[in-house]
Design a protein around this motif. Structure first.
Motif, short mmCIF file in Angstrom:
data_model
loop_
_atom_site.label_atom_id
_atom_site.label_comp_id
_atom_site.label_asym_id
_atom_site.label_seq_id
_atom_site.Cartn_x
_atom_site.Cartn_y
_atom_site.Cartn_z
N ASP A 74 -9.34 -30.54 -25.33
CA ASP A 74 -10.54 -30.54 -24.49
C ASP A 74 -10.80 -29.19 -23.81
O ASP A 74 -11.63 -29.09 -22.91
CB ASP A 74 -10.44 -31.63 -23.43
CG ASP A 74 -9.19 -31.48 -22.55
OD1 ASP A 74 -8.35 -30.62 -22.86
OD2 ASP A 74 -9.08 -32.23 -21.56
N SER A 75 -10.08 -28.16 -24.23
CA SER A 75 -10.26 -26.84 -23.62
C SER A 75 -11.62 -26.25 -23.99
O SER A 75 -12.04 -26.32 -25.15
CB SER A 75 -9.15 -25.88 -24.08
OG SER A 75 -7.91 -26.30 -23.58
N VAL A 76 -12.27 -25.68 -23.00
CA VAL A 76 -13.54 -25.01 -23.24
C VAL A 76 -13.48 -23.65 -22.55
O VAL A 76 -13.23 -23.56 -21.35
CB VAL A 76 -14.73 -25.82 -22.69
CG1 VAL A 76 -16.03 -25.05 -22.90
CG2 VAL A 76 -14.81 -27.19 -23.34
N ILE A 77 -13.67 -22.59 -23.31
CA ILE A 77 -13.66 -21.25 -22.74
C ILE A 77 -14.68 -20.41 -23.49
O ILE A 77 -14.70 -20.38 -24.72
CB ILE A 77 -12.26 -20.60 -22.80
CG1 ILE A 77 -12.23 -19.25 -22.10
CG2 ILE A 77 -11.74 -20.51 -24.22
CD1 ILE A 77 -12.33 -19.33 -20.61
N THR A 78 -15.54 -19.74 -22.77
CA THR A 78 -16.54 -18.88 -23.37
C THR A 78 -16.19 -17.42 -23.12
O THR A 78 -15.32 -17.10 -22.31
CB THR A 78 -17.93 -19.16 -22.78
OG1 THR A 78 -17.93 -18.78 -21.38
CG2 THR A 78 -18.28 -20.64 -22.90
N HIS A 79 -16.91 -16.55 -23.81
CA HIS A 79 -16.72 -15.12 -23.62
C HIS A 79 -16.91 -14.74 -22.15
O HIS A 79 -16.07 -14.03 -21.56
CB HIS A 79 -17.72 -14.36 -24.50
CG HIS A 79 -17.67 -12.87 -24.34
ND1 HIS A 79 -18.25 -12.23 -23.24
CD2 HIS A 79 -17.15 -11.90 -25.12
CE1 HIS A 79 -18.07 -10.93 -23.36
NE2 HIS A 79 -17.40 -10.70 -24.49
N ASP A 80 -17.97 -15.21 -21.54
CA ASP A 80 -18.26 -14.85 -20.16
C ASP A 80 -17.22 -15.40 -19.20
O ASP A 80 -16.82 -14.73 -18.23
CB ASP A 80 -19.65 -15.33 -19.76
CG ASP A 80 -20.77 -14.56 -20.47
OD1 ASP A 80 -20.47 -13.49 -21.04
OD2 ASP A 80 -21.91 -15.06 -20.48
N GLN A 81 -16.76 -16.63 -19.45
CA GLN A 81 -15.74 -17.22 -18.59
C GLN A 81 -14.43 -16.44 -18.67
O GLN A 81 -13.79 -16.18 -17.64
CB GLN A 81 -15.50 -18.68 -18.98
CG GLN A 81 -16.65 -19.61 -18.63
CD GLN A 81 -16.49 -20.98 -19.25
OE1 GLN A 81 -15.79 -21.16 -20.26
NE2 GLN A 81 -17.13 -21.98 -18.65
N LEU A 82 -14.05 -16.08 -19.89
CA LEU A 82 -12.82 -15.32 -20.06
C LEU A 82 -12.93 -13.97 -19.39
O LEU A 82 -12.01 -13.53 -18.68
CB LEU A 82 -12.51 -15.16 -21.56
CG LEU A 82 -11.22 -14.41 -21.90
CD1 LEU A 82 -9.99 -15.12 -21.33
CD2 LEU A 82 -11.07 -14.25 -23.42
#
Length: 299
Positions: free
Chosen positions: A14-22
């Motif tokens: 269920d992990s969600v990570i975007t470029h902007d979040q990282l």
């Protein structure tokens, strides 16, 4: 941008990570120079040009920087010896063990601000599409170093080592004993065998044909395969280890030539290299996991 040695981890489903979040998370913990009495500093550094995170086709590249001051014990001991000689000449008595320890500690504090600092970088690839975190590191210590800092920076993105139903040792031994590589793979000329008894006797073959009776006799005597050279689909060669690490990755010319042929400058070459590398590795990791009986979650 071609990884050489990789440690493979799985992101939670269920992990969600975007470029902007990282990028936002990494920017909070940049690498800062060692100051004062600091021997070591860790932080995130640009992975390409001035980019803290490089993104392409949903794949994310980032890098941990480490600055470490070089202050060898031999240098401390040399200055401490000179200080001890001065003290003994002035006070006329031998310096004891406790005082010598204090002198060395004082010399360390005095010399650290002037010590030369070296920087090194460890790269990582985050694959939110297929759920991988892959670290390019030659040693477990450097991979763990990045993981530890990653957890401090992104504690809401859990991960775990990749586990398979069949252990690499059991699978590699079976492949070699039966001269039967899994579909899509061939066995190369690199091998390490280790006895399971107390002796842990180890035999290594480099650039050596692996089809002979000699190797089968070692397996029959109880030795197991702990490292094996393999090639996937004539595109990527590597060494698989007993811990499911992949060493000496080599992307064959058929892949690398593709990016050079169409790229117009260094930035485009980097972009294409990263896209090709991640695309090919994701497919290879899926095939390798299937060859090892599929993925399982260890409790």
């Amino acid at each position: 941008m071609w990884f050489k040695n990789i440690f493979i981890f799985r992101l939670a489903a269920d992990s969600v990570i975007t470029h902007d979040q990282l990028h936002e998370k990494l920017a909070l913990k940049p690498l800062l120079p060692c100051s004062g009495l600091d021997k070591l500093s860790r932080g995130w550094v640009p992975c390409h040009g001035d980019k803290l995170v490089h993104g392409s086709n949903g794949q994310l590249l980032f890098a941990l920087g480490v600055e470490q001051k070089l202050l060898p014990a031999s240098v401390i001991n040399r200055f401490a010896k000179e200080r001890v000689a001065d003290i003994e000449a002035q006070q006329g008595y031998k310096v004891g063990r406790k005082e010598l320890k204090e002198i060395k500690e004082a010399m360390t504090e005095e010399l650290l601000p002037r010590a030369f600092a070296l920087q090194r970088t460890t790269f990582a690839w985050l694959d939110p599409v297929n759920g991988y975190l892959v670290i390019d590191a030659a040693s477990a210590a450097k991979a763990d170093e990045l993981l530890e800092f990653y957890k401090k920076s992104l504690d809401e993105v859990p991960f775990r080592p990749l586990h398979t139903s069949v252990s690499p040792v059991a699978a590699m031994t079976d492949w070699l004993a039966g001269n039967n590589a899994p579909a899509g793979f061939t066995i190369d000329r690199e091998l390490e065998l280790r006895a399971s008894g107390e002796s842990k006797a180890t035999i290594r073959y480099a650039n050596h044909a692996l089809e002979g009776d000699e190797i089968l006799k070692h397996i029959a005597a109880g030795k197991r395969v702990t490292r094996l050279g393999m090639t996937w689909n004539d595109r990527i060669s590597f060494i698989l280890t007993e811990q499911l690490q992949i060493k000496k990755l080599e992307f064959l010319d058929i892949i690398k030539e593709g990016s050079i042929a169409v790229a117009e400058d260094a930035d485009e070459i980097f972009e294409l290299d990263f896209t090709l590398m991640t695309g090919e590795l994701a497919k290879m990791l899926a095939d390798l996991t299937a060859a090892l009986g599929g993925e399982t979650v260890n409790s």
